[in-house]
Design a protein around this motif. Sequence first.
Motif, PDB file in Angstrom:
ATOM      1  N   ASP A  23       0.660   0.392  -3.429  1.00 46.13           N
ATOM      2  CA  ASP A  23       0.378   1.752  -3.032  1.00 46.13           C
ATOM      3  C   ASP A  23      -1.094   2.093  -2.152  1.00 46.13           C
ATOM      4  O   ASP A  23      -1.203   2.855  -1.572  1.00 46.13           O
ATOM      5  N   THR A  24      -1.679   0.642  -2.248  1.00 48.80           N
ATOM      6  CA  THR A  24      -2.682   0.784  -1.247  1.00 48.80           C
ATOM      7  C   THR A  24      -2.513   0.354   0.303  1.00 48.80           C
ATOM      8  O   THR A  24      -3.165   0.315   1.066  1.00 48.80           O
ATOM      9  N   SER A  25      -1.066   0.135   0.430  1.00 49.64           N
ATOM     10  CA  SER A  25      -0.847  -0.351   1.844  1.00 49.64           C
ATOM     11  C   SER A  25      -1.114   0.429   3.138  1.00 49.64           C
ATOM     12  O   SER A  25      -1.745   0.011   3.951  1.00 49.64           O
ATOM     13  N   PRO A  26      -1.141   1.880   2.802  1.00 48.37           N
ATOM     14  CA  PRO A  26      -1.900   2.673   3.987  1.00 48.37           C
ATOM     15  C   PRO A  26      -3.218   2.267   4.300  1.00 48.37           C
ATOM     16  O   PRO A  26      -3.623   2.692   5.546  1.00 48.37           O
ATOM     17  N   GLN A  27      -4.004   1.639   3.405  1.00 58.04           N
ATOM     18  CA  GLN A  27      -5.383   1.523   3.624  1.00 58.04           C
ATOM     19  C   GLN A  27      -5.417  -0.065   4.616  1.00 58.04           C
ATOM     20  O   GLN A  27      -6.515  -0.227   4.920  1.00 58.04           O
ATOM     21  N   VAL A  28      -4.581  -0.901   4.206  1.00 56.10           N
ATOM     22  CA  VAL A  28      -4.547  -2.123   4.875  1.00 56.10           C
ATOM     23  C   VAL A  28      -3.503  -2.771   5.884  1.00 56.10           C
ATOM     24  O   VAL A  28      -3.435  -3.694   6.388  1.00 56.10           O
TER      25      VAL A  28
END
Length: 493
Positions: A154-159
């Motif tokens: 779920d942290t994909s949009p940050q990285v």
Amino acid sequence: MTNRLKALALASLCATPLAAEPVKITLLGVGDVYAFDGDGKQGGFARLNAVARAERAANPNFLYLFDGDMLSPSLISGFDKGQNTVELTNLVPFDLAVPGNHDFDFGPENFAEKMKASKYPWAAINIEGIEGLGGVMVKEVAGVKIALIPVAQDTSPQVANTGALVFSPTVDTAIEAAKAARKEGADLVVGVVQTDVYNDLKLVHSRAFDVVLSGDDHQYGTSYDGVTAYVETSVDARHLSPVDLMVDVTEKDGKRVVKWTPSFRFIDTALVTPDPETQALVDGYKADLDAKLNVVIGKTETALDSRRNVVRGEESAMGNLIADAMRAAVGADVALMNGGGIRADRTYDAGVELTRRDILTELPFGNTVALTEIPGSQLLAALENAVSQVEKGSGRFAQVSGVSFVYDASAEPGKRVSEVMVGGAALEADKLYKVAVNNFILDGGDGYDALGGGRLINDTGAGVLVANAVMAYVEKAGTVAPAVEGRIKALGQ
């Protein structure tokens, strides 16, 4: 859980005859496979495909599962945006593949294109916005109903470059789906996930899964606590761990009773003979890249270190070289480079010659150098972000040039940085500084929201590639001698 998720999760959970006797079911999970030939001696797709073919031939009750990250980053992905990995894995298709964060490095449109070209299904229950991306898959293997719970990070949009895609929480979504599958009659519940070890432990401790196969951490490990078998699936297929489950399905008092025991096997792919069909493709890729990249650009007098744990946790000579080159390329006061963007994960001896291949392997993402002007208060906030997750080995940890600072990892995130110096003078909150960064963190990647809102001095769309800036810097110098010199100091060290 959404109606869509319920439908995907439960559609195939129908009545199944009992297994006549215990059966062996083999699960092989793999993830984070970037380099098509590994290091030439270990890992890579030819060795991976050889293992997968052998496992499938040895046991028809076999599931081959991918837990994220292959389209990027790699040396060749800078040219083909991950097409090579699709062609290589299509030779021995997965039963299910989960997209990792770096599978979106070239945007959701590229991922969708590569997904359509794959001869196997991709799925993730916590991503909305990709047509054709599947959800929970139920496979019947030797009379045993296995629910595969595919979950992305779920942290994909940050990285990564995920565009307008919507990600729901990794852990909560996975556990909810696992419990629903169990309630509807799954004999075994297997999580196929791409997330960090902290979330892995939450999934294991939830006791909602029989098996968790996870990528992302670039490590290898196995465990079994009597309830859940767990495999962290290494990187570049260097080490593989097929899990053999001896499953016994019986009936007691009119209820289906499932008992199983796991057996972990360890495979060092350095000892595996590459699959010939796959190796032929690999050799073609190698020949093409060699012609383009085996060109010497300079020499380093000092040793360099780009190992993952170093560039994500401390000042490194390779990080200093990259940040110095970025600062020089655009005439900045300060340069910041996120450690997660430095990817070769290797060391260089003092005195070695550096090639185009070396630099492009270190910097495979195709990011450009941006120059922005921001006040010291925002620069300080960016440095706070850089060390806010250092204890987790986060890719946001910064390699820097033109600035030095001290941090205390035991302090509360956001209050860790002190003694910031720029050009030999103390940082001033209201003073404007020209800061060189890559376009990924300028856009807020890796949590660098503090870099936004400044005066953009150069056009990032037409900016010089970070890799090109470093190559030009080395070529101009002829010989470089970067060293760890106290730009970043951690209290207590």
